[in-house]
Design a protein around this motif. Structure first.
Motif, short mmCIF file in Angstrom:
data_model
loop_
_atom_site.label_atom_id
_atom_site.label_comp_id
_atom_site.label_asym_id
_atom_site.label_seq_id
_atom_site.Cartn_x
_atom_site.Cartn_y
_atom_site.Cartn_z
N ILE A 1 -4.77 4.46 7.93
CA ILE A 1 -5.19 3.85 6.66
C ILE A 1 -6.70 3.72 6.67
CG2 ILE A 1 -5.11 1.75 5.26
CD1 ILE A 1 -2.29 1.27 6.28
N ASP A 2 -7.37 4.13 5.60
CA ASP A 2 -8.81 3.95 5.51
C ASP A 2 -9.20 3.69 4.06
OD1 ASP A 2 -9.00 6.37 4.11
OD2 ASP A 2 -9.47 7.54 5.89
N THR A 3 -10.46 3.38 3.87
CA THR A 3 -10.96 3.08 2.53
C THR A 3 -12.39 3.58 2.40
OG1 THR A 3 -11.49 1.30 0.96
CG2 THR A 3 -11.68 0.78 3.30
N LEU B 1 0.82 -1.21 0.00
CA LEU B 1 0.00 0.00 0.00
C LEU B 1 0.86 1.26 0.00
CD1 LEU B 1 -2.82 -1.02 2.50
CD2 LEU B 1 -2.92 -0.96 0.01
N TRP C 1 -3.63 5.88 2.44
CA TRP C 1 -2.72 5.85 3.57
C TRP C 1 -2.25 7.30 3.78
CZ3 TRP C 1 1.88 1.90 4.14
CH2 TRP C 1 2.44 2.03 5.40
N LEU D 1 -7.74 -4.24 6.80
CA LEU D 1 -7.64 -2.78 6.88
C LEU D 1 -8.23 -2.25 8.19
CD1 LEU D 1 -8.60 -1.80 3.22
CD2 LEU D 1 -6.31 -1.99 4.21
N ILE E 1 -8.09 2.64 -1.41
CA ILE E 1 -7.45 2.61 -0.10
C ILE E 1 -6.48 3.77 -0.01
CG2 ILE E 1 -6.05 1.23 1.50
CD1 ILE E 1 -6.95 -1.24 -0.15
#
Length: 320
Positions: A63-65, A19, A72, A45, A70
């Motif tokens: 980190i998120d989505t 990532l 970072w 995640l 995704i």
């Protein structure tokens, strides 16, 4: 999907590197690259933001989505770009050393792993300096599940069959069986999924119900099976499935452990009122027969009556 917790840890470590090099990577592409489902990736995640060089502000991975991509937001939190050495606070050094010493005493741990752990512990002690002093006054003793876990993990790594004496709360008895381990996983409790030679079928065993275990010399050779998606539960009822209410006495409380449920309300004298959903309510008639006096189906009414009819027919057959 991951065969056990060790496989998941390795995958997540690789995921961090992957990532960092691909800002805004698509969820579908990452899942495909790692050979896992999108739900499994989302589960990873959800865990990564709890990881970092420490639990202090700014050190955890941000980190998120949005479900599609995704993001970072602080890739420097892993410390690889700044080159800063890892520094352990006193509480972190103490926790790490106590855990390392405890794991090193587990029965069944592979000797090579034990020696590697001892060497790492010595290095941590040297790096921690005075902070390591408190850890020498603390100790942790694992309950029996820890030894069973180590034996099963050793059997999986060595592809060996396992002999078990296993307690079944549904039948209130100990059974002996040989199984070919498939994987370990944790969902509240730690479980072994294996091919059972006694029943000639795939079975799941809760480790804290293993009374005795032996790793055999016979090679493990489970038939090819498709691994179930465990991202949510052992069984995954849908919200639209019919609702069933079951009342059990103290001898039937195991139902709440084996069946995913919406609620489990305490009743007088140690009983439970369990509300669950199932796509096939008729399949619970067999459960009602197994419970006997320890439980009954309350609703829906037609299922409760069908369970009573089945019980009457079974009693009549015994009479004949």
């Amino acid at each position: 999907m991951a065969g056990n917790a060790i496989d998941q840890t390795r995958r997540m470590l690789s995921l961090v590197t992957y990532l960092r090099e691909r800002p805004g990577a698509r969820v579908a592409d990452v899942a495909r690259a790692f050979g896992i489902t999108e739900d499994e990736l989302i589960g990873d995640l959800d865990v990564l933001p709890m990881c970092g060089t420490s639990f202090r502000g700014g050190d955890l991975l941000d980190i998120d989505t949005d479900g599609d991509r995704i993001w970072w937001h602080n890739p420097d939190a892993s410390g690889t770009s700044t080159g800063e050495p890892l520094r352990l606070a006193a509480d972190e050094a103490t926790a790490l050393l106590v855990a390392a010493r405890a794991v090193a005493t587990l029965p069944g741990l592979r000797e090579g792993d034990r020696q590697a752990l001892v060497r790492a512990t010595v290095k941590i002690e040297a790096a921690a300096g005075e902070a390591a002093g408190a850890s020498s006054r603390l100790s942790v003793t694992f309950e029996s599940e820890g030894g069973v876990f180590a034996d099963v993990d050793r059997a999986i790594a060595g592809r060996r069959r396992v002999w078990l004496r296993y307690y079944s709360p549904a039948r209130d008895e100990l059974t002996e069986r040989e199984v070919d381990p498939i994987r370990l996983f944790t969902m509240g409790h730690t479980y072994l999924e294996a091919w059972c030679r006694l029943s000639e079928a795939r079975r799941t065993f809760r480790l804290d119900r293993v009374a005795e275990i032996r790793v055999l010399d016979a090679p493990s050779d489970p038939p090819p099976v498709e691994l179930r998606d465990l991202s949510e539960a052992l069984v995954q009822p849908a919200a639209e499935d019919p609702e069933v209410v079951i009342e059990v006495g103290p001898g039937g409380r195991w139902v709440a452990e084996y069946y995913p449920h919406d609620s489990a309300e305490e009743l007088p004298e140690g009983g439970l009122r369990i509300t669950l959903r199932t796509p096939d309510p008729a399949s619970l008639r067999r459960l009602a027969l197994r419970l006997g006096r320890d439980g009954r189906i309350v609703s829906p009414p037609d299922l409760a009556e069908a369970a009573r009819d089945a019980a009457r027919e079974a009693l009549a057959a015994y009479g004949e």
